[in-house]
Design an enzyme around this catalytic site. Structure first.
Site, short mmCIF file in Angstrom:
data_model
loop_
_atom_site.label_atom_id
_atom_site.label_comp_id
_atom_site.label_asym_id
_atom_site.label_seq_id
_atom_site.Cartn_x
_atom_site.Cartn_y
_atom_site.Cartn_z
CG HIS A 142 -1.71 1.23 1.41
ND1 HIS A 142 -2.89 1.46 0.75
CD2 HIS A 142 -1.49 2.34 2.15
CE1 HIS A 142 -3.38 2.63 1.08
NE2 HIS A 142 -2.54 3.19 1.94
CD GLU A 143 2.07 3.28 3.64
OE1 GLU A 143 2.27 4.42 3.16
OE2 GLU A 143 1.06 2.99 4.30
CG HIS A 146 0.49 6.26 -0.44
ND1 HIS A 146 -0.68 6.86 -0.84
CD2 HIS A 146 0.17 5.51 0.65
CE1 HIS A 146 -1.67 6.51 -0.04
NE2 HIS A 146 -1.18 5.68 0.87
#
Length: 240
Positions: free
Chosen positions: A160-161, A164
């Protein structure tokens, strides 16, 4: 919802929020200058708007300094400013070693540089990515997440990071964070002025019969603009 379209809209609005930040800074500077000149003309009668210019200088300087630090030191500066520590690449700690392996795997899968990895001493399960580019990015995970989650779960968090980092969300967030830090001084100055205003008699009147406490009025202006700007900030974050 089309995720990519939402990201495009969020990025396109960055300039709007920068413009709002600049406008609010100029407005609060003008209102503070007006408050002192109107309610305390006998003590503040300078031909140069010293208070307004000083406020603009401090706010923009703090915001610019923060952004320069983000640009120079990347995500590591953000992580360390929050009290996180960087994992030694040669660590023998099983959990830390596992985390580094996961980050390396995700970086290879996403064709991105391997970011620095930090651990934040906090019980809640959370993580964040920071940095203006993929080359100076860093991923921080809380100690609670590292010790509680299984490998597959940690991998999902790290993936998920990396999303980003890949999509450039970090750049938008850090630009806004720099502006918020600059405007934070509005809150700090406002609170200090409110504290100082307690030593001034609000019933005192000046020579032409007008009354009021200019310090308290300026403080209220600062606090109002801070709250308004933070409403904009959270509105934007909620739409990202």
């Amino acid at each position: 919802m089309n995720f990519w379209e939402a990201q495009r809209r969020a990025k396109s609005r960055t300039s709007l929020y920068v413009a709002i930040f600049v406008a609010l800074t100029l407005i609060v500077a003008a209102l503070s200058e007006w408050a002192f000149r109107t309610f305390s003309p006998e003590t503040y009668d300078s031909s140069v708007p010293i208070l307004g210019l000083l406020f603009i200088l401090v706010t923009f300087s703090v915001a610019g300094y923060q952004y320069l630090m983000f640009k120079s030191f990347g995500g590591g500066y953000v992580a360390e400013s929050m009290g996180a520590w960087r994992i030694d690449p040669k660590t023998n700690n099983p959990k830390e070693r596992q985390l580094l392996n996961i980050v390396e795997e995700m970086a290879l899968a996403a064709s991105l540089p391997i970011p620095a990895v930090y651990v934040l001493h906090a019980k809640p399960i959370n993580a964040f990515a920071a940095g203006l580019t993929s080359d100076n990015s860093a991923i921080t995970i809380t100690d609670g997440a590292l010790q509680t989650l299984h490998r597959d779960e940690i991998q999902g968090v790290i993936a998920h990071e990396f999303g980003h980092i890949y999509n450039g969300d970090m750049k938008i967030s850090l630009r806004l964070a720099a502006m918020v830090m600059g405007f934070f001084f509005v809150l700090y100055i406002g609170m200090r002025l409110l504290y100082l205003s307690g030593s001034i008699n609000p019933r005192e009147r000046n020579g032409d019969g007008r009354g009021g406490n200019p310090i308290a009025i300026a403080a209220i202006i600062f606090l109002f603009c801070w709250n308004f700007y933070m409403d904009i900030w959270f509105h934007f974050k909620g739409r990202c």
